[in-house]
Design a protein around this motif. Structure first.
Motif, PDB file in Angstrom:
ATOM      1  N   ASN A 127     -10.344  -6.251   2.709  1.00 22.63           N
ATOM      2  CA  ASN A 127     -10.397  -7.263   1.659  1.00 22.63           C
ATOM      3  C   ASN A 127     -11.538  -6.860   0.720  1.00 22.63           C
ATOM      4  O   ASN A 127     -12.709  -7.028   1.062  1.00 22.63           O
ATOM      5  N   ALA A 165     -14.313  -9.507   0.048  1.00 20.46           N
ATOM      6  CA  ALA A 165     -14.980 -10.207   1.147  1.00 20.46           C
ATOM      7  C   ALA A 165     -16.493 -10.119   1.000  1.00 20.46           C
ATOM      8  O   ALA A 165     -17.040  -9.063   0.706  1.00 20.46           O
ATOM      9  N   MET A 171      -7.830  -1.573  -1.036  1.00 22.61           N
ATOM     10  CA  MET A 171      -7.607  -2.235   0.248  1.00 22.61           C
ATOM     11  C   MET A 171      -7.447  -1.241   1.393  1.00 22.61           C
ATOM     12  O   MET A 171      -7.019  -1.621   2.482  1.00 22.61           O
ATOM     13  N   SER A 222      -4.431 -12.600  -3.567  1.00 21.56           N
ATOM     14  CA  SER A 222      -5.052 -11.689  -2.617  1.00 21.56           C
ATOM     15  C   SER A 222      -4.785 -12.090  -1.171  1.00 21.56           C
ATOM     16  O   SER A 222      -4.560 -11.245  -0.314  1.00 21.56           O
ATOM     17  N   ALA A 223      -4.818 -13.392  -0.887  1.00 20.16           N
ATOM     18  CA  ALA A 223      -4.524 -13.841   0.478  1.00 20.16           C
ATOM     19  C   ALA A 223      -3.081 -13.529   0.835  1.00 20.16           C
ATOM     20  O   ALA A 223      -2.772 -13.109   1.954  1.00 20.16           O
ATOM     21  N   THR A 247      -2.748  -9.897   1.683  1.00 23.16           N
ATOM     22  CA  THR A 247      -3.230  -9.633   3.040  1.00 23.16           C
ATOM     23  C   THR A 247      -2.154  -9.977   4.057  1.00 23.16           C
ATOM     24  O   THR A 247      -1.903  -9.220   5.003  1.00 23.16           O
ATOM     25  N   GLY A 250     -13.361  -8.042   6.493  1.00 27.48           N
ATOM     26  CA  GLY A 250     -13.303  -9.301   5.751  1.00 27.48           C
ATOM     27  C   GLY A 250     -14.155 -10.355   6.400  1.00 27.48           C
ATOM     28  O   GLY A 250     -15.048 -10.058   7.197  1.00 27.48           O
ATOM     29  N   THR A 268     -10.078 -13.942   5.724  1.00 24.85           N
ATOM     30  CA  THR A 268      -9.203 -12.794   5.976  1.00 24.85           C
ATOM     31  C   THR A 268      -8.617 -12.868   7.380  1.00 24.85           C
ATOM     32  O   THR A 268      -7.418 -12.622   7.573  1.00 24.85           O
TER      33      THR A 268
END
Length: 391
Positions: A9, A12, A68, A112-113, A116, A135, A139
């Motif tokens: 992440n 983070a 990433m 972004s979440a 992931t 993260g 995360t």
């Protein structure tokens, strides 16, 4: 050969050094960059992967595009495969620096979440042996929503909030665990809690943690942390004694950085000063200089005053640096020096560690090593013990 799934992440911990208590949400990320924050999670991941370089022929990495994962593993020379670009929206992850174009890009990063979670699903579909991710608790929560307890996972601590028990105690420790797996050593795998807190409440000094599930985590000695202990400290008289000892020993013209947590809150209460429960406050001549200081603030103070820091121990984990006090960065700690750090704790909290050493996780392995040995801990009024600090 070990097939390792890697998710980084890139945002983070972005709010930690600038006192924002977290990194969730585009507005917070944008504000962090305006305050001068820098992305550090890739460097945290690098510390883990450094451990694996000697056995990289025994590891295949499947990772995410660009920041990433791809950029880092390519630079380090690992054998790797990239997840499907078509399913992942990574165009917005190619920003560098903090110019206006970058900030505009960052402000639009509202998926972004979701990225992931999509990455975790792809890694699950590819049947990787373990997912390693860099993260924070957010995360971990996103990955848990997809993976649950189906395959082992291990977190590289890179966030501001690390309440979950799915993280290694340091980035280097995460690499050590993966190395043991790659070498075929026998390692137990156990289920551990994934917890996250309400960041908005966190910024208002309220800790409201919630259990989101469990993930299976490889166990390897002291390399994996325990869940963070919460709740109100019941030993009020002991806390008052600790606070009285610290306040009585305060020197004139020395700036004191009072760290986060309920133990250090007692010191601010003794001084009758406003406290930032989950931040760092600056006190000079027993008067409040500034609440909730940032890394930049501290570096400025170090140029103006002799400084000391008063830090508590995170219950259940043993961290004195690297959890909730990222304002005390490696750059700050090098200038401050180990001798100017005062650690305070109740004996009950230390006893709960069951002999595990304190942990310093600054992001700089050499600096962390310089703290190894022992450190004095104030445990009451004129009551001190010596306790080990490990790696």
């Amino acid at each position: 050969m070990l097939t390792l799934g890697l998710i980084i992440n890139p945002l983070a911990g972005i709010g930690g050094s600038v006192g924002l208590k977290g990194s969730d949400g585009a507005d917070i990320v944008k504000e962090a960059f305006f305050r001068g924050a820098q992305c550090k999670s890739s460097e945290r991941a690098r510390l883990s992967l450094d451990v694996l370089l000697a056995i990289k022929d025994q590891i295949k990495i499947i990772t995410c595009p660009q920041l990433m994962g791809e950029n880092l593993v390519a630079e380090m020379g690992f054998d790797y495969q990239i997840l499907d670009y078509d399913e992942l929206d990574y165009d917005k992850l190619s920003f560098q620096g903090s110019d206006s174009k970058s900030l505009e890009s960052i402000s639009s990063m509202n998926t972004s979440a979701d990225d992931t979670r999509k990455a975790a699903q792809q890694l699950l579909d590819k049947k990787v042996d373990i997912i390693l991710f860099a993260g924070g608790d957010g995360t971990a929560r996103d990955i848990c929503s997809v993976v649950a307890d189906t395959i082992p996972v291990l977190g590289i601590p890179a966030g501001v909030k690390i309440h979950s028990a799915v993280y290694a105690v340091t980035p280097k420790a995460a690499g050590e665990v993966i190395a043991q797996l790659a070498r075929g050593e026998l390692i137990d795998v156990k289920s551990h809690d994934v917890r996250d807190i309400d960041e908005e409440a966190f910024r208002n000094n309220i800790v409201r943690a919630k259990l989101y599930g469990e993930m299976r985590v490889p166990q390897a000695g002291q390399f994996v942390q325990s869940v963070k202990q919460g709740g109100v400290e019941v030993e009020e008289l002991v806390l008052q004694d600790i606070a009285a000892d610290i306040v009585q020993g305060m020197e004139d013209d020395v700036l004191y950085l009072i760290g986060s947590g309920k133990t250090t809150l007692a010191v601010m209460d003794e001084l009758q000063l406003e406290n930032t429960l989950l931040g760092i406050d600056a006190v000079l001549d027993q008067q409040l200089l500034k609440n909730d200081v940032s890394e930049a603030d501290i570096l400025g103070y170090l140029e103006q005053y002799p400084c000391k820091a008063v830090m508590s121990v995170i219950g259940g984990q043993g961290h004195i640096i690297g959890r909730g006090n990222q304002q005390l960065s490696a750059k700050v700690l090098k200038k401050l020096g180990k001798g100017n750090i005062k650690v305070i704790s109740t004996k009950a909290k230390i006893s709960a560690l069951e002999g595990r050493p304190f942990i310093v996780d600054s992001g700089d392995n050499d600096l962390d090593a310089s703290f190894s040995g022992t450190i004095e801990v104030t445990t009451g009024f004129r009551d001190h013990i010596i306790y080990p600090v490990g790696l």
